[in-house]
Write an enzyme that holds these catalytic residues in place. Structure first.
Site, PDB file in Angstrom:
ATOM      1  N   LYS A  21      69.544  55.137  67.873  1.00 20.21           N
ATOM      2  CA  LYS A  21      69.595  54.024  68.821  1.00 20.21           C
ATOM      3  C   LYS A  21      69.366  52.683  68.142  1.00 20.21           C
ATOM      4  CE  LYS A  21      68.587  56.252  73.202  1.00 20.21           C
ATOM      5  NZ  LYS A  21      67.715  56.363  74.351  1.00 20.21           N
ATOM      6  N   LYS A  47      77.170  63.886  71.965  1.00 17.95           N
ATOM      7  CA  LYS A  47      76.704  64.377  73.273  1.00 17.95           C
ATOM      8  C   LYS A  47      77.122  63.400  74.374  1.00 17.95           C
ATOM      9  CE  LYS A  47      72.349  62.211  74.087  1.00 17.95           C
ATOM     10  NZ  LYS A  47      71.058  62.110  74.618  1.00 17.95           N
ATOM     11  N   LYS A 105      74.845  58.542  79.045  1.00 17.23           N
ATOM     12  CA  LYS A 105      75.068  57.517  80.064  1.00 17.23           C
ATOM     13  C   LYS A 105      75.258  56.144  79.448  1.00 17.23           C
ATOM     14  CE  LYS A 105      70.251  58.563  80.927  1.00 17.23           C
ATOM     15  NZ  LYS A 105      69.393  59.281  81.828  1.00 17.23           N
TER      16      LYS A 105
HETATM   17  P1  TYM Z   1      67.149  61.556  79.197  1.00 18.22           P
HETATM   18  O1  TYM Z   1      66.962  60.724  80.397  1.00 18.22           O
HETATM   19  O2  TYM Z   1      67.938  61.018  78.071  1.00 18.22           O
HETATM   20  O3  TYM Z   1      67.784  62.921  79.647  1.00 18.22           O
HETATM   21  C1  TYM Z   1      67.226  63.669  80.707  1.00 18.22           C
HETATM   22  C2  TYM Z   1      67.417  65.150  80.448  1.00 18.22           C
HETATM   23  O4  TYM Z   1      68.809  65.435  80.339  1.00 18.22           O
HETATM   24  C3  TYM Z   1      69.056  66.108  79.111  1.00 18.22           C
HETATM   25  N1  TYM Z   1      70.379  65.676  78.611  1.00 18.22           N
HETATM   26  C4  TYM Z   1      71.385  66.507  78.363  1.00 18.22           C
HETATM   27  N2  TYM Z   1      71.495  67.847  78.462  1.00 18.22           N
HETATM   28  C5  TYM Z   1      72.689  68.386  78.142  1.00 18.22           C
HETATM   29  N3  TYM Z   1      73.749  67.667  77.715  1.00 18.22           N
HETATM   30  C6  TYM Z   1      73.684  66.323  77.595  1.00 18.22           C
HETATM   31  N4  TYM Z   1      74.731  65.623  77.185  1.00 18.22           N
HETATM   32  C7  TYM Z   1      72.460  65.683  77.934  1.00 18.22           C
HETATM   33  N5  TYM Z   1      72.046  64.389  77.925  1.00 18.22           N
HETATM   34  C8  TYM Z   1      70.771  64.407  78.350  1.00 18.22           C
HETATM   35  C9  TYM Z   1      67.947  65.670  78.178  1.00 18.22           C
HETATM   36  O5  TYM Z   1      67.748  66.581  77.129  1.00 18.22           O
HETATM   37  C10 TYM Z   1      66.772  65.606  79.126  1.00 18.22           C
HETATM   38  O6  TYM Z   1      66.198  66.873  79.309  1.00 18.22           O
HETATM   39  N6  TYM Z   1      62.683  61.051  77.128  1.00 18.22           N
HETATM   40  C11 TYM Z   1      63.431  61.805  78.075  1.00 18.22           C
HETATM   41  C12 TYM Z   1      62.859  61.735  79.486  1.00 18.22           C
HETATM   42  C13 TYM Z   1      61.418  62.092  79.522  1.00 18.22           C
HETATM   43  C14 TYM Z   1      60.876  63.392  79.540  1.00 18.22           C
HETATM   44  C15 TYM Z   1      59.455  63.200  79.565  1.00 18.22           C
HETATM   45  C16 TYM Z   1      61.437  64.671  79.535  1.00 18.22           C
HETATM   46  C17 TYM Z   1      60.401  61.206  79.544  1.00 18.22           C
HETATM   47  N7  TYM Z   1      59.197  61.872  79.575  1.00 18.22           N
HETATM   48  C18 TYM Z   1      58.607  64.289  79.579  1.00 18.22           C
HETATM   49  C19 TYM Z   1      60.566  65.750  79.550  1.00 18.22           C
HETATM   50  C20 TYM Z   1      59.158  65.558  79.575  1.00 18.22           C
HETATM   51  C21 TYM Z   1      64.840  61.246  78.120  1.00 18.22           C
HETATM   52  O7  TYM Z   1      65.091  60.131  77.767  1.00 18.22           O
HETATM   53  O8  TYM Z   1      65.745  62.076  78.674  1.00 18.22           O
END
Ligand code: TYM
Length: 337
Positions: A113, A200, A203
């Protein structure tokens, strides 16, 4: 028997994508009977890259409504907004002081990033939150002692850091945290970009054709799937290495239909890519239509706010108890020996 606890969250940057849904949300929903489920809207994570007030508000509102529209049941799961439980940031600070700069600079997501920000904007302005956000994520998790954290593949490194921090704190100050395991789905832990299946689905992709958002117009979705990059072989086979585009479409189909990959391959044997895209389109559109109908019913209703208030209340009780323990064991609470 007591249910094991699960906890996870999704960041409020932009909309929820089909990747978020398949890699994370779908599993929260399907496991809310079996586990004691805690799911939060990670709005504090949503400000790690610059965002205006109105956009942020809209993203949070979209996301909280989508959580319930996707099937989270407030009677079964504790659903809350991260910033409404202040202990998340308090614990994050304590953990930050026990994390090294090297550990955070090694995180691949930070590297990707920050490089992207530099090249896109030609700026050296890298918010510190982008570096330290895995510590906030560790705090999100450790406050609640979950046995499992359901996430997609890209979050594995952050869960590892969380485990390391838990062990470090326990060794240094006395037992205060349990060490969680990540839980990644068998199919769909990494849904790929429709235009560049080596990346991947994200968004934050520049080209809107790269990803499907759950609130996309379904006619646009059909077009996006139609224009998804495949290859010139016209043979439908699951082979992510050599056929990443086709394999990605098969994965989406397999995950949403809940059919094993070998069955999916059999189903499409001898058919051409046009048929594959048509059928993937059908399952995705059916899902989105369902979610969007519920979303429109729920948007702006008091019901959603009430559920979130109740969720925050429940979460606060657990978080406060854990934080008291941390303050006592670390010596921050000077009144306690
Ligand atoms: P974030 O918001 O980027 O993504 C949320 C969840 O979606 C999954 N994900 C995917 N899975 C499959 N294919 C994809 N292309 C894909 N893109 C995203 C991510 O692996 C995630 O599970 N830091 C985290 C959010 C967070 C969190 C936490 C998660 C904050 N605190 C505590 C678990 C526990 C994040 O930015 O996910």
């Amino acid at each position: 028997m007591e249910k094991k606890r699960m906890l996870s969250g999704i960041t409020t940057t932009g909309q929820m994508t089909l990747g978020n849904y398949i890699g994370a949300m779908k599993n929260f929903v399907s496991m809310q009977d079996e586990f004691e489920m805690f799911v939060f809207v990670a709005n504090l994570h949503g400000i790690t890259t610059p965002i205006g007030k109105e956009d942020l508000r809209r993203n949070i509102k979209n996301m909280v409504t989508l959580y319930f529209a996707c099937g989270l049941d407030p009677k079964k799961s504790t659903v809350f907004v991260q910033s409404e439980v202040l202990e998340h940031t308090l614990l994050a600070w304590v953990l930050t002081c026990n994390t090294t700069l090297g550990e955070l600079q090694r995180m691949t997501q930070f590297k990707d990033k920050s490089v992207k920000m530099k090249s896109e904007n030609g700026t050296e302005f890298i918010p510190t939150g982008l570096l330290t956000y895995p510590v906030l994520m560790a705090a999100d998790i450790l406050l609640y002692d979950p046995a499992f954290v359901p996430v997609g593949k890209d979050q594995k490194q952050h869960i590892e850091l969380t485990r390391n921090l838990a062990e470090r704190m326990n060794n240094k100050f006395g037992e205060m945290f349990s060490t969680p395991e990540e839980f990644t789905p068998k199919v769909g832990s990494k849904i790929m970009d429709l235009q560049d299946p080596s990346k991947k689905m994200s968004k934050s992709a520049e080209n809107p054709k790269s990803f499907i958002a759950l609130l996309d117009d379904v006619n646009e979705v059909k077009k996006k799937i139609k224009s998804a990059v495949t290859d010139s072989e016209n043979i439908i086979k699951y082979d992510p290495e050599n056929k990443p585009g086709v394999s990605n479409l098969l994965t989406i189909y397999s995950a949403l239909k809940e059919v094993e990959m070998n069955e999916v391959e059999k189903h499409f044997e001898g058919k051409d890519y046009g048929v594959l895209k048509e059928e993937v389109s059908e399952v995705v559109v059916a899902l989105l239509t369902d979610i969007q109908t519920r979303y429109n019913q729920l948007l702006g209703s008091d019901e959603v706010d009430n559920w979130l208030n109740e969720g925050a209340e429940k979460a606060r009780k657990i978080a406060r108890k854990k934080m008291t323990k941390v303050l006592n064991l670390t010596g921050l609470n000077y009144k306690r020996k």
